[in-house]
Structures are given as structure tokens and as C-alpha cells.
Design a protein around this motif. Sequence first.
Motif, PDB file in Angstrom:
ATOM      1  N   ILE A  84       0.850  -1.194   0.000  1.00  0.00           N
ATOM      2  CA  ILE A  84       0.000   0.000   0.000  1.00  0.00           C
ATOM      3  C   ILE A  84       0.880   1.236   0.000  1.00  0.00           C
ATOM      4  N   HIS A  85       0.504   2.204  -0.826  1.00  0.00           N
ATOM      5  CA  HIS A  85       1.307   3.428  -0.869  1.00  0.00           C
ATOM      6  C   HIS A  85       0.569   4.620  -0.258  1.00  0.00           C
ATOM      7  N   TYR A  88      -5.122   4.966   2.074  1.00  0.00           N
ATOM      8  CA  TYR A  88      -5.351   4.030   3.171  1.00  0.00           C
ATOM      9  C   TYR A  88      -6.570   3.153   2.931  1.00  0.00           C
ATOM     10  N   ALA A  91      -5.768  -0.120   1.595  1.00  0.00           N
ATOM     11  CA  ALA A  91      -5.337  -1.080   2.611  1.00  0.00           C
ATOM     12  C   ALA A  91      -6.555  -1.800   3.187  1.00  0.00           C
ATOM     13  N   LEU A 104       2.967  -1.122   4.819  1.00  0.00           N
ATOM     14  CA  LEU A 104       2.682   0.313   4.822  1.00  0.00           C
ATOM     15  C   LEU A 104       3.989   1.081   4.887  1.00  0.00           C
ATOM     16  N   ILE A 109       1.654   7.225   3.845  1.00  0.00           N
ATOM     17  CA  ILE A 109       0.388   7.428   4.559  1.00  0.00           C
ATOM     18  C   ILE A 109       0.736   8.097   5.880  1.00  0.00           C
ATOM     19  N   ILE A 115      -3.728   5.866   9.618  1.00  0.00           N
ATOM     20  CA  ILE A 115      -2.833   4.780  10.032  1.00  0.00           C
ATOM     21  C   ILE A 115      -3.526   3.915  11.088  1.00  0.00           C
ATOM     22  N   VAL A 118      -6.285   1.643   9.643  1.00  0.00           N
ATOM     23  CA  VAL A 118      -5.755   0.440   8.997  1.00  0.00           C
ATOM     24  C   VAL A 118      -5.295  -0.572  10.048  1.00  0.00           C
ATOM     25  N   ILE A 129       1.179  -6.442   9.790  1.00  0.00           N
ATOM     26  CA  ILE A 129       1.584  -5.319   8.943  1.00  0.00           C
ATOM     27  C   ILE A 129       3.093  -5.164   9.017  1.00  0.00           C
ATOM     28  N   GLU A 161       5.401   4.971  13.933  1.00  0.00           N
ATOM     29  CA  GLU A 161       4.316   4.143  13.413  1.00  0.00           C
ATOM     30  C   GLU A 161       3.914   3.069  14.432  1.00  0.00           C
TER      31      GLU A 161
END
Length: 406
Positions: A84-85, A88, A91, A104, A109, A115, A118, A129, A161
Motif C-alpha cells: 500500500i502506498h 489508506y 489497505a 505500509l 500514509i 494509520i 488500517v 503489517i 508508526e
Amino acid sequence: MTSYERRTTRRLMVGDVPVGDGAPISVQSMTTTKTHDVDATLAQIYALAGAGADIVRVTCNTIEAAQGLAEMMPRSPVPIVADIHYQYKLALAAIEAGVSALRLNPGNIRKEAHIKAVAAAARDAGLPIRIGVNAGSLDKDLLAKYGGPVPEALVESAMTEVRYFDDVGFHDVKISVKHSNVATMVNSYRLLADTTDYPLHLGVTEAGPPPGGLIKSVAGIATLLNEGIGDTIRFSLTADPVEEAKAGKQLLEYLGLRERSGLDLIACPSCGRAEVDVIAVAQEANDRLEALQLPIQVAVMGCVVNGPGEAREADLGLAAGKGRGHLFIKGEVVRVVPEEEMVDALVHEALLLAEEGHEARIAARDVTAADIAREERLELLSIQGDANKTEQRRAAVADVAGSGTD
């Protein structure tokens, strides 16, 4: 297998592939097809699996790609990670499609709410993830803070993250901190390994085409694996992704981190003593034996004087004599064949060895082969002399060791 202790990490599952906490290190690659072309993408996934990939990453950049993932998931031979770019919601769509994991990029994102949305969906679906930090797409604030994509910036991006994930109770995480500079990549992973106990995915990003891309990838990945760091790996090459999977599998085999499942061909670099074109013979043997996918080590040596002894640990070997080839198993010559037949004989013996084992093939040896090999070795020594000047070197060493009384 390995002589060092692997880093202790948490365990997660990517489909049916365990990652971390002592699980076998797995090989990953990525498709280059358009994901909405389900048949083409599946064909490449099958090719990657056949070459040694345990996990395959597939881009999910459009709604059609997500729909393609939904169609191919029941048919894939290995777990699929959706890449995924920026969007979101893609995703979320990939999770709905049933993928095995997400990747991710924190640099793409950036909204905290997105975030967390997801991460919460992945938590509820029970899939992991990978936080895939990339030096080329770091947040501009981190670049300003550290003055560039240095290890501290990459690790901070990843751990930020992680904190977002923690806030929603999501902990099925794998992390990568990729850089195109090998030294910076290695130092980034070392810092990350000291910071967290999540499993790590290793790779040198944008490594480029072979051979340079292979050299950079091996330099970075092998350095870390030999320090016990790393749970999954990928060679990011500008090449057919099948070459990535092959390289990853071979690296793990050479490091003793995976049981050999294919050919390991070793060969001498050739020298003036060689009676044949060693490079050409080795290449032909490699091409023919690799196609058979036999889990054996084969040596191709340029001369009969030193070849069988130097490569005595190989399962099977070929040493070139004067117009003849000497086949040997674990250093013992079992057959002498004409030069024009030696690669054919090597391939034939490899098939028999894989089927019958070392002891049976040594027992089936030509009883005259050892004597023929010995005579030819002495003949070549008399013609060529001792190219390595063994006796002179031994005498010189003895003189130095025995001289003086100090």
C-alpha cells in the motif's frame, strides 16, 4: 547449521509462514505485473514460489488491483502481502480481499487517523503489517531534524508508526528500514535491533541490476544475518524477480540458514595448469545441473593434480586431466572418462548419486579409476612441474622455523 545466536523477537504469522522467534528465515520477492491481470500475476507468483520465495508482495494501487487480489488469494501457492502506498482505503480493501499481510510506508500514509484505522482493521482481521521505512520517502520533518536519511531518522519513523499501532492495540508487526547505501542500511538495522524486539525484514533498497545489485544486497543482508539480525529477506534487484528469489534462497543456504534444496556448484578460478576451459565447463555443468534441482554440492576443478583433494568435501566433482575427466565423490575418484564426455558423465553421476547416495556410488566405482588418476597426476606433475612449488615452500618454512636460538 549456524554458529551464532539469532536475535530474540516476537512471533507472527504471514499466512502459514511463521516469522520471528526462531522461525526459519524466509525469502520474499515482489511481482512486477499489473495486479489487475490476475492470470499474469499468479503465473509470476508461481514462478517465484518455484524459485524459493516463501512470501510474495503484490502492489495494491487501484480498486481493480484490490479486486484482483480477492480473485487470486484462493489460488496463490504462497502468502501474499499487499503493498500500500498513498491511499489508506486501499489497505482496507486489501484486508477485505483476504490478503495475508500488509506493507505500509510511513512516508506515504501520514495521517494518524488513517494509520490507526488500517491498524485496527488488521487487528480485527488477524493479519500482520510490515512497517516499511524507505530512505527515499522519509517524512520531510524527519529529514529536517536529522539533516538526511540517517539511521536515527529511519528508526524514529518506524517507531512512530509502532506507537500509532500501540494506541489501537495492534502488535502483529514486522519492520524494515531500507537504504540504498549498504553501510547506512546495516547501521540502521543494528540501531533498530537494539530499539525493539519486533521481527525485521532485511533489504538494500534500489540495489540495481546484477552484478552490482547482488553484491550490494549480499553485503548488507549477509552482514546482518551473520550478526543474528533478520527474520525475512529480499533482494531488490532491477531484474526478473525470479532472480531475487533464487539469490535469497541461495544466500540462506550458503550461510547455513536453510537446508540445501538445489545445486551448490563450486569451481576453481582456473590457472596455467588447467588442461580445459574451466569457465566454459563450469558454466555448462551449472546450467545443466541447476535445471535438475538436485540438492547436492558439485565441484568443477581445472586439474587432476590438486582438484580431488581440494574439493574433497563436495558431494561430486569433476577434475580435468589431459584429454580426460576424473569424476570423484567425496574426494575419491570413481570414474575416468574422455574429455568430450565429461559433463555428460557428471550429470549422469549426479542423478545416480541423488537416487542412491554416496556409499552406493563409491561402491559402484570403476576399480581401475584410482590407479589411472594417480598415473595421470604423476604424468602431469612431471610435465608441468610443481606449479605451487610445494616442496620449496615447505623447506623454506622449515629453515625459518629452525634457524637461530632466540
